[in-house]
Design a protein around this motif. Structure first.
Motif, mmCIF file in Angstrom:
data_model
loop_
_atom_site.group_PDB
_atom_site.id
_atom_site.type_symbol
_atom_site.label_atom_id
_atom_site.label_comp_id
_atom_site.label_asym_id
_atom_site.label_seq_id
_atom_site.Cartn_x
_atom_site.Cartn_y
_atom_site.Cartn_z
ATOM 1 N N ARG A 189 78.028 63.955 30.038
ATOM 2 C CA ARG A 189 76.938 63.283 30.748
ATOM 3 C C ARG A 189 77.341 62.959 32.193
ATOM 4 N N LEU A 190 78.563 62.553 32.366
ATOM 5 C CA LEU A 190 79.041 62.271 33.739
ATOM 6 C C LEU A 190 79.019 63.540 34.582
ATOM 7 N N ARG A 191 79.516 64.646 33.994
ATOM 8 C CA ARG A 191 79.548 65.905 34.742
ATOM 9 C C ARG A 191 78.143 66.377 35.098
ATOM 10 N N ASP A 192 77.254 66.364 34.101
ATOM 11 C CA ASP A 192 75.888 66.821 34.360
ATOM 12 C C ASP A 192 75.168 65.878 35.328
ATOM 13 N N GLY A 193 75.389 64.588 35.184
ATOM 14 C CA GLY A 193 74.736 63.614 36.067
ATOM 15 C C GLY A 193 75.195 63.763 37.509
ATOM 16 N N LEU A 194 76.485 63.988 37.718
ATOM 17 C CA LEU A 194 77.022 64.154 39.075
ATOM 18 C C LEU A 194 76.502 65.429 39.722
ATOM 19 N N ILE A 195 76.341 66.495 38.896
ATOM 20 C CA ILE A 195 75.798 67.736 39.445
ATOM 21 C C ILE A 195 74.366 67.520 39.920
ATOM 22 N N ARG A 196 73.577 66.789 39.146
ATOM 23 C CA ARG A 196 72.187 66.528 39.516
ATOM 24 C C ARG A 196 72.118 65.619 40.743
ATOM 25 N N LEU A 197 73.028 64.657 40.812
ATOM 26 C CA LEU A 197 73.073 63.779 41.995
ATOM 27 C C LEU A 197 73.439 64.585 43.240
ATOM 28 N N ARG A 198 74.404 65.485 43.096
ATOM 29 C CA ARG A 198 74.822 66.311 44.240
ATOM 30 C C ARG A 198 73.647 67.145 44.747
#
Length: 205
Positions: A189-198
């Motif tokens: 979730r952290l990885r996917d969330g950071l990608i979406r934030l980027r």
């Protein structure tokens, strides 16, 4: 027969004095020589002779009457101090004094300009610092708003994971314990969330 006493003849009138009989007025060069020896009376005469010319020259350079008067007084004081340096073989007293007056006036102009430049530079730097502070504050505020907007586009689990990990300082294991989900799920979730934030913030990968 008595003889009368001889009558005295009236005295012949004395001839009026001529210009040749009057002492010649001291020249500026003579006055300077006397001033060099500390003759205050000679300086008073030289002051009367030169001060108006000095002021006139300085006034043409400085324009400001108050400053011209101040510099004129400085020139006359400098004459008193430096009279011994005058060499009549190198020019007239008037030329020596006027050269000194012009130099003093130019120095004052340069000094005033330098002071103005310093004040302007300081004011410009102060304004620039104020502008930079405002710009930084605005950019920070806009950045926070954009981050909040992008966080709103994440799933609840992604948003909570990122808030705990990056804004509250939790480790990934602590995030998993707080949310009561497996550690692997938190990492995903952290990885996917950071990608979406980027992608939302437009940050280059």
């Amino acid at each position: 027969m008595t003889t009368s006493e001889p009558q005295s003849r009236p005295a012949a009138p004395r001839p009026a004095p001529t210009l040749a009989d009057e002492p010649a007025a001291a020249t500026a060069e003579d006055l300077l020589a006397a001033v060099a020896l500390g003759d205050q009376q000679a300086f008073a005469q030289l002051y009367d002779l030169m001060s108006s010319r000095v002021y006139g020259l300085v006034r043409r350079v400085l324009r400001d009457p108050a400053q011209a008067e101040e510099v004129g007084q400085e020139v006359m004081l400098e004459i008193w101090r430096r009279a011994s340096r005058f060499d009549r073989a190198r020019g007239s007293a008037l030329s020596w004094v006027m050269t000194m007056a012009h130099a003093r006036a130019v120095d004052r102009v340069r000094s005033e300009q330098s002071s103005t430049d310093r004040d302007l530079k300081y004011a410009t730097q102060s304004v620039q610092r104020d502008v930079d502070v405002v710009v930084d504050a605005v950019e920070l505020s806009l950045e926070k708003r954009q981050v909040q907007r992008c966080l709103g586009g994440l799933t609840a689990l992604q948003r909570e994971s990122i808030n705990l990990a990056y804004y509250s300082g939790y480790t990934q294991a602590e995030v998993a314990a707080a949310l009561k989900v497996p550690l692997g799920t938190v990492k995903t979730r952290l990885r996917d969330g950071l990608i979406r934030l980027r992608d939302c913030l437009g940050v280059a990968s």
